[in-house]
Design an enzyme around this catalytic site. Structure first.
Site, PDB file in Angstrom:
ATOM      1  N   ASP A 153     123.911  36.597  55.416  1.00  0.00           N
ATOM      2  CA  ASP A 153     124.649  36.482  54.170  1.00  0.00           C
ATOM      3  C   ASP A 153     125.430  37.765  53.890  1.00  0.00           C
ATOM      4  O   ASP A 153     126.536  37.731  53.347  1.00  0.00           O
ATOM      5  CB  ASP A 153     123.732  36.117  52.999  1.00  0.00           C
ATOM      6  CG  ASP A 153     122.655  37.141  52.707  1.00  0.00           C
ATOM      7  OD1 ASP A 153     122.471  38.068  53.503  1.00  0.00           O
ATOM      8  OD2 ASP A 153     121.990  37.001  51.657  1.00  0.00           O
ATOM      9  N   ARG A 200     126.014  31.821  58.321  1.00  0.00           N
ATOM     10  CA  ARG A 200     124.711  32.428  58.077  1.00  0.00           C
ATOM     11  C   ARG A 200     123.647  31.632  58.823  1.00  0.00           C
ATOM     12  O   ARG A 200     123.793  30.416  59.015  1.00  0.00           O
ATOM     13  CB  ARG A 200     124.395  32.438  56.578  1.00  0.00           C
ATOM     14  CG  ARG A 200     123.116  33.202  56.242  1.00  0.00           C
ATOM     15  CD  ARG A 200     122.718  33.073  54.785  1.00  0.00           C
ATOM     16  NE  ARG A 200     121.489  33.848  54.534  1.00  0.00           N
ATOM     17  CZ  ARG A 200     120.763  33.788  53.428  1.00  0.00           C
ATOM     18  NH1 ARG A 200     121.132  32.984  52.438  1.00  0.00           N
ATOM     19  NH2 ARG A 200     119.668  34.511  53.312  1.00  0.00           N
ATOM     20  N   HIS A 201     122.604  32.294  59.229  1.00  0.00           N
ATOM     21  CA  HIS A 201     121.480  31.621  59.876  1.00  0.00           C
ATOM     22  C   HIS A 201     120.882  30.559  58.954  1.00  0.00           C
ATOM     23  O   HIS A 201     121.168  30.520  57.752  1.00  0.00           O
ATOM     24  CB  HIS A 201     120.401  32.631  60.249  1.00  0.00           C
ATOM     25  CG  HIS A 201     119.902  33.418  59.071  1.00  0.00           C
ATOM     26  ND1 HIS A 201     119.037  32.901  58.124  1.00  0.00           N
ATOM     27  CD2 HIS A 201     120.174  34.695  58.671  1.00  0.00           C
ATOM     28  CE1 HIS A 201     118.790  33.802  57.197  1.00  0.00           C
ATOM     29  NE2 HIS A 201     119.469  34.895  57.499  1.00  0.00           N
ATOM     30  N   ARG A 208     114.820  30.432  56.485  1.00  0.00           N
ATOM     31  CA  ARG A 208     113.846  31.324  57.125  1.00  0.00           C
ATOM     32  C   ARG A 208     112.665  31.573  56.196  1.00  0.00           C
ATOM     33  O   ARG A 208     112.704  31.268  55.001  1.00  0.00           O
ATOM     34  CB  ARG A 208     114.501  32.657  57.470  1.00  0.00           C
ATOM     35  CG  ARG A 208     115.128  33.345  56.275  1.00  0.00           C
ATOM     36  CD  ARG A 208     115.272  34.836  56.474  1.00  0.00           C
ATOM     37  NE  ARG A 208     116.068  35.456  55.430  1.00  0.00           N
ATOM     38  CZ  ARG A 208     115.643  35.681  54.204  1.00  0.00           C
ATOM     39  NH1 ARG A 208     114.422  35.333  53.842  1.00  0.00           N
ATOM     40  NH2 ARG A 208     116.439  36.270  53.314  1.00  0.00           N
ATOM     41  N   ARG A 245     116.282  35.036  64.161  1.00  0.00           N
ATOM     42  CA  ARG A 245     116.752  33.924  63.335  1.00  0.00           C
ATOM     43  C   ARG A 245     118.227  33.608  63.572  1.00  0.00           C
ATOM     44  O   ARG A 245     118.630  32.455  63.453  1.00  0.00           O
ATOM     45  CB  ARG A 245     116.488  34.201  61.856  1.00  0.00           C
ATOM     46  CG  ARG A 245     117.107  35.462  61.293  1.00  0.00           C
ATOM     47  CD  ARG A 245     116.707  35.650  59.826  1.00  0.00           C
ATOM     48  NE  ARG A 245     117.169  36.910  59.261  1.00  0.00           N
ATOM     49  CZ  ARG A 245     116.510  38.048  59.309  1.00  0.00           C
ATOM     50  NH1 ARG A 245     115.339  38.102  59.939  1.00  0.00           N
ATOM     51  NH2 ARG A 245     116.990  39.149  58.747  1.00  0.00           N
TER      52      ARG A 245
END
Length: 423
Positions: free
Chosen positions: A286, A37-38, A41, A108
């Site tokens: 996610d 996942r990034h 944010r 992102r």
């Protein structure tokens, strides 16, 4: 204690074990796929009564939904973890024949991939001199064409049927009824219409609150720990309807099973053709990880935190060859907390590590069938499987194939779109 939005969640009922040092009997590593996942944010949105909505431009100067400085740091840390874990497997410097990186087409996730690579490879790291710094390419697909890392809801009729079945189930409806008074109060607090609306709207309130709390912003008085916990329970119910029973395997064929099938197909082709590719990396959301966990039967009710990483490690087994898949095993690890060791995931029905043949057998119901994905209604024919870009032999062809096909080796019906929008 973990900070909301920054660290992992407890393992819950997953069949998890602390990752032990690699045993010699597992044999050498031959291929790795990681899905992460990034990083941290900004919130995706605000709500009408948000006390911070007038300060959005100051609080989040890069914009809502964008990667923060903390998110960059998390991905650098994840990249350094991968460098430490695979120091003896990957070359010290980046070689395009060895590593392929794919991201969804969001700022992102693209920035997270770049930050991760800066931790994984020294030539891309921060602080390098201009003469020695080298950026590393990250591949992507337009949002409307990405069938690998984004999953359907609204645009896939069959998926809508399956989701409707889950949300109309007695257990789901009973839970909703129990939260009706809570949602009514939340409407008054937030200025949003929530009762009778998709639960994703409620999740967005939770996301905004958690992002603000993680960055030290004061929450409104009504946003107590009990309220946040109830919002998390509502979110878990919604996610469970998307990836869990009833008909979890069929849902997976339209979501995480597509990516799972691509990972297995990539490994098989690399081995069969003797390609030098060692690692495929996917920078996503996610929702991507949740769908993949659902396809593996490992969703535990918790949302993957920022920079969570699910890894597939393929090894040569030193014992007797598997009848269906030779002498290869598959191990799964999950890193959802940078303060401790990653966790080993045990595929239900198979010891860890799992033989490749058994792994394929157990996951077959959750992967797209050979005749295509039934994305249309239950009385309509299945969408035919798209032709996979063939891998060509020869050193010159390898890179062209990687850019055209790797990471895209999955069934790609034209009706697939995003699962409610990635986060």
């Amino acid at each position: 204690m973990a900070r909301p939005g920054f660290r992992g969640h407890p393992a819950g009922p997953l069949l998890l074990l602390l990752l032990l040092p690699q045993a010699l009997t597992e044999g050498p590593l031959v291929f790795v796929a990681v899905v992460f996942r990034h990083g941290d944010r900004a919130p995706l949105a605000s709500y009408p009564t948000d006390p911070h909505k007038e300060d959005v431009a100051t609080l989040w100067p890069r914009g809502l939904g964008q990667l923060t400085g903390e998110g960059v740091r998390q991905q650098l840390e994840l990249g350094r973890f991968l460098r430490s874990r695979y120091a003896m497997f990957l070359s010290p410097q980046y070689h395009r024949e060895e590593v392929y990186i794919r991201s969804t087409d969001f700022d992102r996730t693209l920035e997270s991939a770049q930050a991760n690579l800066a931790g994984l490879f020294p030539e891309a790291s921060p602080g390098r001199s201009e003469a020695t710094w080298r950026p590393i390419p990250v591949h992507t697909e337009p949002v409307t064409e990405d069938k690998l890392l984004r999953f359907p809801t609204r645009s896939c009729p069959r998926y809508r049927e399956l989701l409707k079945e889950a949300t109309e189930a007695a257990e789901y409806q009973a839970a909703l009824e129990g939260w009706k008074d809570f949602l009514t109060r939340l409407e008054n607090f937030t200025g949003l219409s929530l009762v009778g609306e998709p639960l994703r709207k409620t999740w967005k309130v939770l996301d905004t609150l958690i992002c603000q709390q993680a960055h030290g912003l004061p929450l409104p008085s009504w946003a107590s720990p009990d309220v946040l916990q109830t919002l998390a329970q509502i979110s878990a119910l919604d996610i469970g309807a998307h990836v869990g029973p009833p008909r979890a395997a069929e849902k997976a064929q339209l979501t995480g099973g597509i990516l799972l099938d691509a990972i297995l197909a990539n490994f098989s082709r690399v081995q069969r053709l003797g390609l030098p590719l060692k690692m495929v990396m996917y920078s996503a959301h996610d929702s991507t990880l949740l769908a993949l966990q659902g396809a593996l039967g490992l969703y535990d009710g918790h949302t993957p935190p920022y920079a969570a990483c699910l890894g597939f490690e393929f090894r040569r087994h030193l014992g007797d060859p598997d009848e269906d898949a030779g002498n290869v095993t598959v191990s799964l690890f999950y890193r959802n907390d940078s303060t401790g060791l990653p966790l080993t995931l045990k595929l239900p029905g198979c010891p860890a590590p799992c033989s490749l043949g058994r792994f394929r057998q157990l996951t077959a119901p959750a992967r797209p069938p050979a005749q295509g994905i039934p994305c249309h209604g239950s009385h309509e024919p299945a969408t035919p499987a798209a032709t996979v870009v063939p891998l060509l032999s020869g050193a010159v062809a390898v890179l062209a194939v990687l850019s055209m096909g790797l990471g895209l080796m999955a069934w790609r019906p034209s009706c697939l779109r995003a699962w409610g929008g990635p986060v």
